[in-house]
Design a protein around this motif. Structure first.
Motif, short mmCIF file in Angstrom:
data_model
loop_
_atom_site.label_atom_id
_atom_site.label_comp_id
_atom_site.label_asym_id
_atom_site.label_seq_id
_atom_site.Cartn_x
_atom_site.Cartn_y
_atom_site.Cartn_z
N GLY A 47 0.81 -1.21 0.00
CA GLY A 47 0.00 0.00 0.00
C GLY A 47 0.84 1.25 0.00
O GLY A 47 2.01 1.25 -0.37
N VAL A 48 0.22 2.32 0.45
CA VAL A 48 0.89 3.63 0.48
C VAL A 48 0.72 4.20 1.89
O VAL A 48 -0.35 4.13 2.49
CB VAL A 48 0.31 4.57 -0.59
N GLY A 49 1.81 4.74 2.43
CA GLY A 49 1.80 5.35 3.76
C GLY A 49 1.92 6.86 3.67
O GLY A 49 2.43 7.41 2.68
N PHE A 50 1.47 7.52 4.73
CA PHE A 50 1.46 8.99 4.77
C PHE A 50 2.17 9.46 6.04
O PHE A 50 1.53 9.94 6.98
CB PHE A 50 0.03 9.51 4.72
N PRO A 51 3.50 9.32 6.10
CA PRO A 51 4.22 9.67 7.33
C PRO A 51 4.23 11.15 7.65
O PRO A 51 4.60 11.54 8.76
CB PRO A 51 5.64 9.15 7.05
N GLY A 52 3.84 12.00 6.71
CA GLY A 52 3.81 13.43 6.98
C GLY A 52 2.44 13.94 7.37
O GLY A 52 2.27 15.14 7.60
N LEU A 53 1.45 13.04 7.46
CA LEU A 53 0.10 13.49 7.76
C LEU A 53 -0.03 13.99 9.20
O LEU A 53 -0.67 15.00 9.47
CB LEU A 53 -0.89 12.34 7.53
N THR A 70 4.65 10.76 0.51
CA THR A 70 4.14 9.42 0.75
C THR A 70 5.27 8.39 0.61
O THR A 70 6.34 8.69 0.09
CB THR A 70 3.04 9.08 -0.26
N ALA A 71 5.00 7.19 1.11
CA ALA A 71 5.97 6.11 1.03
C ALA A 71 5.22 4.82 0.74
O ALA A 71 4.13 4.58 1.26
CB ALA A 71 6.74 5.98 2.36
N PHE A 72 5.79 3.97 -0.10
CA PHE A 72 5.20 2.67 -0.38
C PHE A 72 5.48 1.74 0.80
O PHE A 72 6.62 1.63 1.26
CB PHE A 72 5.76 2.09 -1.67
N THR A 73 4.43 1.08 1.29
CA THR A 73 4.56 0.24 2.47
C THR A 73 4.28 -1.22 2.12
O THR A 73 3.61 -1.53 1.12
CB THR A 73 3.58 0.67 3.58
N SER A 74 4.78 -2.10 2.95
CA SER A 74 4.49 -3.53 2.83
C SER A 74 4.32 -4.11 4.21
O SER A 74 4.86 -3.60 5.20
CB SER A 74 5.62 -4.25 2.08
N SER A 75 3.55 -5.18 4.30
CA SER A 75 3.33 -5.82 5.60
C SER A 75 3.14 -7.32 5.41
O SER A 75 2.69 -7.78 4.36
CB SER A 75 2.11 -5.22 6.31
N VAL A 76 3.48 -8.06 6.46
CA VAL A 76 3.26 -9.50 6.52
C VAL A 76 2.67 -9.80 7.89
O VAL A 76 3.21 -9.37 8.91
CB VAL A 76 4.56 -10.30 6.33
N GLN A 77 1.55 -10.52 7.91
CA GLN A 77 0.93 -10.93 9.16
C GLN A 77 0.83 -12.45 9.22
O GLN A 77 0.38 -13.08 8.24
CB GLN A 77 -0.47 -10.34 9.31
N LEU A 78 1.25 -13.03 10.33
CA LEU A 78 1.09 -14.45 10.60
C LEU A 78 0.16 -14.55 11.80
O LEU A 78 0.53 -14.18 12.91
CB LEU A 78 2.44 -15.11 10.92
N MET A 79 -1.07 -15.02 11.58
CA MET A 79 -2.08 -15.00 12.62
C MET A 79 -2.72 -16.36 12.79
O MET A 79 -2.71 -17.20 11.89
CB MET A 79 -3.16 -13.98 12.27
N PHE A 223 4.73 8.92 12.99
CA PHE A 223 3.38 8.37 12.95
C PHE A 223 3.05 8.09 11.49
O PHE A 223 3.03 9.00 10.67
CB PHE A 223 2.38 9.36 13.54
N VAL A 224 2.81 6.82 11.16
CA VAL A 224 2.63 6.42 9.77
C VAL A 224 1.27 5.74 9.57
O VAL A 224 1.13 4.54 9.80
CB VAL A 224 3.75 5.46 9.31
N PRO A 225 0.24 6.47 9.16
CA PRO A 225 -0.99 5.83 8.72
C PRO A 225 -0.82 5.34 7.28
O PRO A 225 -0.11 5.97 6.48
CB PRO A 225 -2.03 6.95 8.82
N SER A 226 -1.44 4.23 6.95
CA SER A 226 -1.30 3.70 5.60
C SER A 226 -2.57 2.98 5.17
O SER A 226 -3.34 2.49 6.00
CB SER A 226 -0.10 2.75 5.51
N LEU A 227 -2.75 2.92 3.88
CA LEU A 227 -3.86 2.19 3.26
C LEU A 227 -3.26 1.07 2.44
O LEU A 227 -2.41 1.30 1.57
CB LEU A 227 -4.68 3.13 2.37
N GLU A 228 -3.70 -0.18 2.73
CA GLU A 228 -3.08 -1.34 2.10
C GLU A 228 -4.12 -2.28 1.52
O GLU A 228 -5.24 -2.40 2.04
CB GLU A 228 -2.22 -2.11 3.10
N LEU A 229 -3.73 -2.95 0.47
CA LEU A 229 -4.51 -4.03 -0.12
C LEU A 229 -3.74 -5.32 0.10
O LEU A 229 -2.54 -5.40 -0.22
CB LEU A 229 -4.73 -3.78 -1.61
N GLY A 230 -4.41 -6.33 0.67
CA GLY A 230 -3.71 -7.55 1.04
C GLY A 230 -4.37 -8.81 0.50
O GLY A 230 -5.56 -8.82 0.17
N LEU A 231 -3.58 -9.86 0.42
CA LEU A 231 -4.05 -11.18 0.03
C LEU A 231 -3.79 -12.14 1.18
O LEU A 231 -2.66 -12.25 1.67
CB LEU A 231 -3.34 -11.66 -1.22
#
Length: 238
Positions: A47-53, A70-79, A223-231
């Protein structure tokens, strides 16, 4: 790059092992009786993050108006979750590994450029709401506290390099909605927020050139809010 190759290799290995495990685990339940088999899932997000917001932006320098990049973000969750409970737990990895070389308003390219990166790893808990909106719709609310690492490096006056790396305790909160279009797969839209207070960014400020028109930060509220699309991939489906 080496870290990303390791992560990709790990994720592919987990997906392969999980698929073999899911094929072997076949719980036979009497008709009409619910299976209480524990669910394990891997979620990959981009997704995309907004660290300057909010906060101080993502620069280790007092840069004024240009903190809103803005900054391109990535995430991995193991749940993991249980059908008996609405609470799950697991691990989150979140990063923007390279936000690119940045130049700032009022600062000449020949004076300063900066490249920043941010990594965050945390155990987290998750509150879920099943069958929301659709029979296969799931809402997640996640929160955690973990390890944060921030790095800033660049070139001053086209000749003097600098580099500063600091670690801190961070926290995260997020909300996501997922539609499971397959017993093993789901697509997820998520809003995540990560916060960390980075201290001691530039300790030897007296060693920097006097010609610089911007001052280095000693502390940073990142403080980095971000909007992400995940699979999401379910190793054992609901």
């Amino acid at each position: 790059m080496r870290l990303y190759k390791c992560l990709v290799g790990l994720m592919l290995s987990l997906l392969y092992v999980g698929s073999l495990y899911a094929q072997d685990v076949k719980v036979k339940e009497p008709e009409g009786r619910q299976s209480y088999q524990r669910v394990y899932l891997v979620d990959l997000g981009l997704g995309v993050g907004f660290p300057g917001l909010l906060g101080d932006g993502n620069s280790s320098w007092h840069t004024g108006k240009s903190q809103g990049r803005t900054a391109f973000t990535s995430s991995v969750q193991l749940m993991t979750y249980s059908p008996r409970s609405n609470i799950g737990y697991g691990l989150l990895y979140y990063a923007y590994p390279n936000s690119g070389t940045k130049n700032y308003d009022g600062v000449m390219v020949s004076e300063m450029n900066e490249k920043t990166s941010f990594y965050y790893v945390a155990p987290q808990i998750s509150l879920i709401k099943r069958q929301l909106g659709f029979p296969d719709g799931i809402m997640y609310v996640n929160a955690g506290v973990g390890y944060a690492n921030f790095k800033s490096q660049g070139l001053m006056l086209q000749k003097e390099e600098y580099k500063t790396t600091r670690s801190a305790v961070g926290c995260n909160i997020g909300i996501a909605y997922e539609y499971a279009f397959d017993p093993r797969l789901g697509i997820r839209l998520a809003v995540n927020c990560v916060y960390a207070r980075i201290k001691g960014l530039h300790k030897d400020t007296g060693g920097y050139p006097n010609e610089l028109s911007i001052a280095p930060r000693s502390n940073l509220h990142l403080f980095v809010p971000s909007l992400e699309l995940g699979l999401s991939y379910y190793m054992v489906h609901w």
